[in-house]
Design an enzyme around this catalytic site. Structure first.
Site, PDB file in Angstrom:
ATOM      1  N   ASN A  10      51.715  30.850  43.926  1.00  0.00           N
ATOM      2  CA  ASN A  10      51.657  31.644  42.655  1.00  0.00           C
ATOM      3  C   ASN A  10      52.814  32.735  42.655  1.00  0.00           C
ATOM      4  O   ASN A  10      53.227  33.580  43.281  1.00  0.00           O
ATOM      5  CB  ASN A  10      50.379  32.587  42.927  1.00  0.00           C
ATOM      6  CG  ASN A  10      49.918  33.258  41.677  1.00  0.00           C
ATOM      7  OD1 ASN A  10      51.062  33.592  40.642  1.00  0.00           O
ATOM      8  ND2 ASN A  10      49.093  34.228  41.581  1.00  0.00           N
ATOM      9  N   ARG A  94      50.486  27.938  40.041  1.00  0.00           N
ATOM     10  CA  ARG A  94      49.585  28.488  39.040  1.00  0.00           C
ATOM     11  C   ARG A  94      50.581  28.809  38.039  1.00  0.00           C
ATOM     12  O   ARG A  94      51.843  29.203  38.273  1.00  0.00           O
ATOM     13  CB  ARG A  94      49.391  29.922  39.606  1.00  0.00           C
ATOM     14  CG  ARG A  94      48.591  30.643  38.440  1.00  0.00           C
ATOM     15  CD  ARG A  94      48.476  32.038  39.005  1.00  0.00           C
ATOM     16  NE  ARG A  94      47.769  32.976  37.623  1.00  0.00           N
ATOM     17  CZ  ARG A  94      47.825  34.076  37.494  1.00  0.00           C
ATOM     18  NH1 ARG A  94      48.719  34.850  38.314  1.00  0.00           N
ATOM     19  NH2 ARG A  94      47.576  34.611  36.440  1.00  0.00           N
ATOM     20  N   HIS A 183      43.178  33.789  32.785  1.00  0.00           N
ATOM     21  CA  HIS A 183      42.229  33.835  34.288  1.00  0.00           C
ATOM     22  C   HIS A 183      41.403  32.733  34.181  1.00  0.00           C
ATOM     23  O   HIS A 183      40.294  32.541  34.711  1.00  0.00           O
ATOM     24  CB  HIS A 183      41.439  35.286  34.031  1.00  0.00           C
ATOM     25  CG  HIS A 183      41.777  36.350  34.292  1.00  0.00           C
ATOM     26  ND1 HIS A 183      41.735  37.800  33.651  1.00  0.00           N
ATOM     27  CD2 HIS A 183      42.980  36.833  35.089  1.00  0.00           C
ATOM     28  CE1 HIS A 183      42.138  38.638  34.012  1.00  0.00           C
ATOM     29  NE2 HIS A 183      43.238  38.231  34.880  1.00  0.00           N
ATOM     30  N   HIS A 211      35.459  38.866  34.694  1.00  0.00           N
ATOM     31  CA  HIS A 211      36.430  39.061  35.750  1.00  0.00           C
ATOM     32  C   HIS A 211      37.048  40.221  35.641  1.00  0.00           C
ATOM     33  O   HIS A 211      38.120  40.498  34.945  1.00  0.00           O
ATOM     34  CB  HIS A 211      37.577  37.631  35.466  1.00  0.00           C
ATOM     35  CG  HIS A 211      38.564  37.866  36.375  1.00  0.00           C
ATOM     36  ND1 HIS A 211      38.751  37.017  37.203  1.00  0.00           N
ATOM     37  CD2 HIS A 211      39.565  38.756  36.558  1.00  0.00           C
ATOM     38  CE1 HIS A 211      39.853  37.160  38.082  1.00  0.00           C
ATOM     39  NE2 HIS A 211      40.718  38.176  37.554  1.00  0.00           N
ATOM     40  N   LEU A 212      36.539  40.996  36.440  1.00  0.00           N
ATOM     41  CA  LEU A 212      37.236  42.637  36.502  1.00  0.00           C
ATOM     42  C   LEU A 212      38.263  42.901  37.443  1.00  0.00           C
ATOM     43  O   LEU A 212      37.850  43.339  38.768  1.00  0.00           O
ATOM     44  CB  LEU A 212      36.152  43.447  36.422  1.00  0.00           C
ATOM     45  CG  LEU A 212      35.023  43.306  35.414  1.00  0.00           C
ATOM     46  CD1 LEU A 212      33.784  44.060  35.637  1.00  0.00           C
ATOM     47  CD2 LEU A 212      35.536  43.228  33.808  1.00  0.00           C
ATOM     48  N   ARG A 244      46.160  48.140  30.676  1.00  0.00           N
ATOM     49  CA  ARG A 244      46.137  47.549  29.469  1.00  0.00           C
ATOM     50  C   ARG A 244      44.943  48.156  28.536  1.00  0.00           C
ATOM     51  O   ARG A 244      43.968  48.313  28.984  1.00  0.00           O
ATOM     52  CB  ARG A 244      46.146  46.078  29.301  1.00  0.00           C
ATOM     53  CG  ARG A 244      47.262  45.347  30.127  1.00  0.00           C
ATOM     54  CD  ARG A 244      46.960  43.820  29.866  1.00  0.00           C
ATOM     55  NE  ARG A 244      48.011  43.123  30.648  1.00  0.00           N
ATOM     56  CZ  ARG A 244      47.755  42.358  31.534  1.00  0.00           C
ATOM     57  NH1 ARG A 244      46.285  41.887  31.981  1.00  0.00           N
ATOM     58  NH2 ARG A 244      48.491  41.852  32.273  1.00  0.00           N
ATOM     59  N   ARG A 287      38.208  52.504  42.580  1.00  0.00           N
ATOM     60  CA  ARG A 287      37.650  53.445  43.817  1.00  0.00           C
ATOM     61  C   ARG A 287      37.885  55.004  43.598  1.00  0.00           C
ATOM     62  O   ARG A 287      37.046  55.905  43.655  1.00  0.00           O
ATOM     63  CB  ARG A 287      38.299  52.890  45.083  1.00  0.00           C
ATOM     64  CG  ARG A 287      37.700  51.847  45.602  1.00  0.00           C
ATOM     65  CD  ARG A 287      38.415  51.230  46.551  1.00  0.00           C
ATOM     66  NE  ARG A 287      39.597  50.652  46.167  1.00  0.00           N
ATOM     67  CZ  ARG A 287      40.649  49.742  46.722  1.00  0.00           C
ATOM     68  NH1 ARG A 287      40.166  49.370  48.096  1.00  0.00           N
ATOM     69  NH2 ARG A 287      41.607  49.340  46.153  1.00  0.00           N
ATOM     70  N   GLU A 387      40.887  31.702  43.308  1.00  0.00           N
ATOM     71  CA  GLU A 387      41.735  30.723  42.468  1.00  0.00           C
ATOM     72  C   GLU A 387      42.654  29.891  43.179  1.00  0.00           C
ATOM     73  O   GLU A 387      42.972  28.902  42.703  1.00  0.00           O
ATOM     74  CB  GLU A 387      42.632  32.000  41.637  1.00  0.00           C
ATOM     75  CG  GLU A 387      41.632  32.677  40.650  1.00  0.00           C
ATOM     76  CD  GLU A 387      42.428  33.900  40.160  1.00  0.00           C
ATOM     77  OE1 GLU A 387      42.438  34.777  40.682  1.00  0.00           O
ATOM     78  OE2 GLU A 387      43.112  34.031  38.802  1.00  0.00           O
TER      79      GLU A 387
HETATM   80  P1  ADP Z   1      44.690  41.542  40.204  1.00  0.00           P
HETATM   81  O1  ADP Z   1      44.110  41.607  38.618  1.00  0.00           O
HETATM   82  O2  ADP Z   1      45.724  42.376  40.699  1.00  0.00           O
HETATM   83  O3  ADP Z   1      44.516  40.289  40.905  1.00  0.00           O
HETATM   84  P2  ADP Z   1      42.018  42.440  41.963  1.00  0.00           P
HETATM   85  O4  ADP Z   1      41.201  41.279  41.336  1.00  0.00           O
HETATM   86  O5  ADP Z   1      42.803  42.136  43.181  1.00  0.00           O
HETATM   87  O6  ADP Z   1      43.430  42.445  40.953  1.00  0.00           O
HETATM   88  O7  ADP Z   1      41.631  43.598  41.519  1.00  0.00           O
HETATM   89  C1  ADP Z   1      42.255  44.885  41.954  1.00  0.00           C
HETATM   90  C2  ADP Z   1      41.456  46.120  41.651  1.00  0.00           C
HETATM   91  O8  ADP Z   1      40.100  46.060  42.291  1.00  0.00           O
HETATM   92  C3  ADP Z   1      41.927  47.463  41.974  1.00  0.00           C
HETATM   93  O9  ADP Z   1      42.748  48.028  41.145  1.00  0.00           O
HETATM   94  C4  ADP Z   1      40.566  48.308  42.086  1.00  0.00           C
HETATM   95  O10 ADP Z   1      40.520  49.005  40.837  1.00  0.00           O
HETATM   96  C5  ADP Z   1      39.417  47.512  42.493  1.00  0.00           C
HETATM   97  N1  ADP Z   1      38.759  47.365  43.701  1.00  0.00           N
HETATM   98  C6  ADP Z   1      39.108  46.917  44.744  1.00  0.00           C
HETATM   99  N2  ADP Z   1      38.212  47.157  45.778  1.00  0.00           N
HETATM  100  C7  ADP Z   1      37.423  47.963  45.426  1.00  0.00           C
HETATM  101  C8  ADP Z   1      36.265  48.791  45.474  1.00  0.00           C
HETATM  102  N3  ADP Z   1      36.150  48.591  47.015  1.00  0.00           N
HETATM  103  N4  ADP Z   1      35.557  49.386  44.647  1.00  0.00           N
HETATM  104  C9  ADP Z   1      35.983  49.528  43.386  1.00  0.00           C
HETATM  105  N5  ADP Z   1      36.802  48.907  42.941  1.00  0.00           N
HETATM  106  C10 ADP Z   1      37.815  48.217  43.697  1.00  0.00           C
END
Ligand code: ADP
Length: 407
Positions: A10, A94, A183, A211-212, A244, A287, A387
């Site tokens: 990636n 990717r 995504h 997907h958050l 964003r 967090r 992924e």
């Molecule tokens: P990316 O889009 O960069 O691939 P990820 O899917 O790894 O992102 O998600 C990253 C986000 O997940 C961080 O910015 C944070 O907001 C959130 N995150 C990670 N661990 C936790 C947790 N234990 N509780 C709440 N949110 C979390």
């Protein structure tokens, strides 16, 4: 010997993430990341996942992607997993933007490279980096099949009614303006895995995938086929994200140009990098935002509320698009880890058959699981996305000898 290994790459503008998988049992052999390519402070982190070796880190200037991939190849070779091994079946890349053209993973040849290049105007940040990664890997192993797996491919099934914006159709076509979605690899994997969790075939279930991560997108998947998604021409549309804005009235842009004297580039940076959660409250890590909310901070509370409000709107919208929903599934960093986000997103939606069980929802786990109470009509699920595994599977399916394809 049958080659069963797949290297997944990636390549971002200043980073390369990689995993080496063995598709005979889908196990992971090694994983790693090269960061800050082109800077003095580049760093490579390599983790062997077989043979019990320790993770290794190197901090040294890495000038470009070629050097980065060579360093990765060295690290893999130290573990006896060199990319010159006859056991390596293919490299899966990717690729963020495949436009309308690439509906499936594709073995890369000159024509594919040209088309990915032609898409640079609609993916100026991502496709050039992806191309650099591909070209570098091709130079290292010219004899090996290299496969492009596109973030947009899963969404190419969207009907025109969902894929088109209601703007002048000739202008849209001339500039290839339509809703592509991103995504897709995650939405495909997670929706399929959710069907499995429900004990059903993907064809038999309708799922809303949320997907958050730092980037965030929702999709409506009917019987395994994507029928709508929240990201559009670019990943800017849709949900509130880490940095964003997601949906805004497009007139905000001309207003900022005319009244705020901002240039297109400045507004691009504003909406992509300085908006969303970080723009609202100065933090993009959920967090930290939750910690501030729990301490009663108003700014963080407002950011959280706007994030949840938008999420709820998309749940409602995709419920209506699908007509019948079997599951809502949360994935990626926030979706997998934030119980408060999941709880708030479905709060008050009992009439739609949606609820979470407080206890199940608060369990921390890396496993795919259902967090709704038994009585709920719609399952609420948490499914860790993968992924890399999806890219490796799609890559292997294309290059493996037929008798090994279901390995
Ligand atoms: P990316 O889009 O960069 O691939 P990820 O899917 O790894 O992102 O998600 C990253 C986000 O997940 C961080 O910015 C944070 O907001 C959130 N995150 C990670 N661990 C936790 C947790 N234990 N509780 C709440 N949110 C979390």
């Amino acid at each position: 010997m049958t080659a069963t290994r797949v290297l997944v790459l990636n390549s971002g503008s200043s980073s390369v993430k990689y995993q080496l998988l063995d598709m005979s049992d889908s196990s992971r052999l090694a994983a790693g990341l090269v960061e800050r390519i082109g800077e003095e402070t580049s760093r490579l982190k390599h983790t062997p996942l077989t043979g019990g070796g320790e993770a290794r880190e190197r901090e040294q200037p890495i000038a470009d992607h070629e050097e980065a991939l060579k360093a990765v190849a060295d690290e893999l070779a130290r573990d006896g997993l060199g990319i010159d091994s006859p056991e390596l079946a293919a490299i899966g890349h990717r690729v963020v933007h495949g436009g309308k053209f690439f509906t499936e993973p594709t073995v890369i040849d000159d024509a594919v490279l040209k088309e990915v290049e032609r898409l640079i105007p609609v993916a100026p940040l991502h496709n050039p980096a992806n191309l650099t990664g591909i070209r570098t890997a091709m130079a290292l192993r010219p004899d090996l099949p290299q496969v492009a797996v596109f973030d947009t491919a899963f969404h190419t099934t969207m009907p025109e009614s969902a894929a088109r914006y209601a703007i002048d159709i000739k202008t849209a076509d001339e500039h290839r303006i339509r809703r592509y979605g991103f995504h897709g690899t995650s939405h495909a994997y997670v929706s399929r895995r959710t069907a499995q969790l429900l004990g059903k075939e993907p064809e038999d279930v309708n799922v809303i995938v949320l997907h958050l991560g730092n980037g965030a997108s929702a999709s409506a998947v009917r019987g395994g086929i994507c029928v709508d998604t929240s990201m559009g021409l670019t990943p800017l549309e849709g949900l509130v994200m880490g940095t964003r804005s997601g949906d805004v009235d497009p007139a905000v842009i001309f207003h900022l140009m005319r009244v705020g004297n901002m240039t297109a580039d400045e507004i691009d940076v504003l909406l992509n990098k300085k908006s969303g959660l970080i723009g609202l409250c100065g933090d993009n890590d959920m967090r930290e935002i939750r910690r501030r909310v729990d301490e009663g901070e108003q700014e963080a509370r407002l950011a959280f509320d706007i994030y949840i409000h938008r999420l709820k709107k998309y749940i409602g919208a995709y419920y209506a698009v699908l007509g019948r929903v079997d599951a809502i599934v949360f994935t990626a960093g926030v979706g997998e880890n934030s119980a408060p986000v999941r709880e708030a997103a479905v709060a008050g939606l009992e009439e739609l058959g949606l609820a979470v069980d407080g206890e199940l929802n608060s369990v921390r786990s890396d496993e795919a699981r259902i967090v709704s109470p038994e009585y709920a009509r719609v399952a609420v699920a948490v499914v860790p996305t993968d992924e890399e595994l999806e890219i490796a599977q799609q890559t292997y399916a294309l290059v493996a000898p037929p008798e090994n394809r279901n390995a």
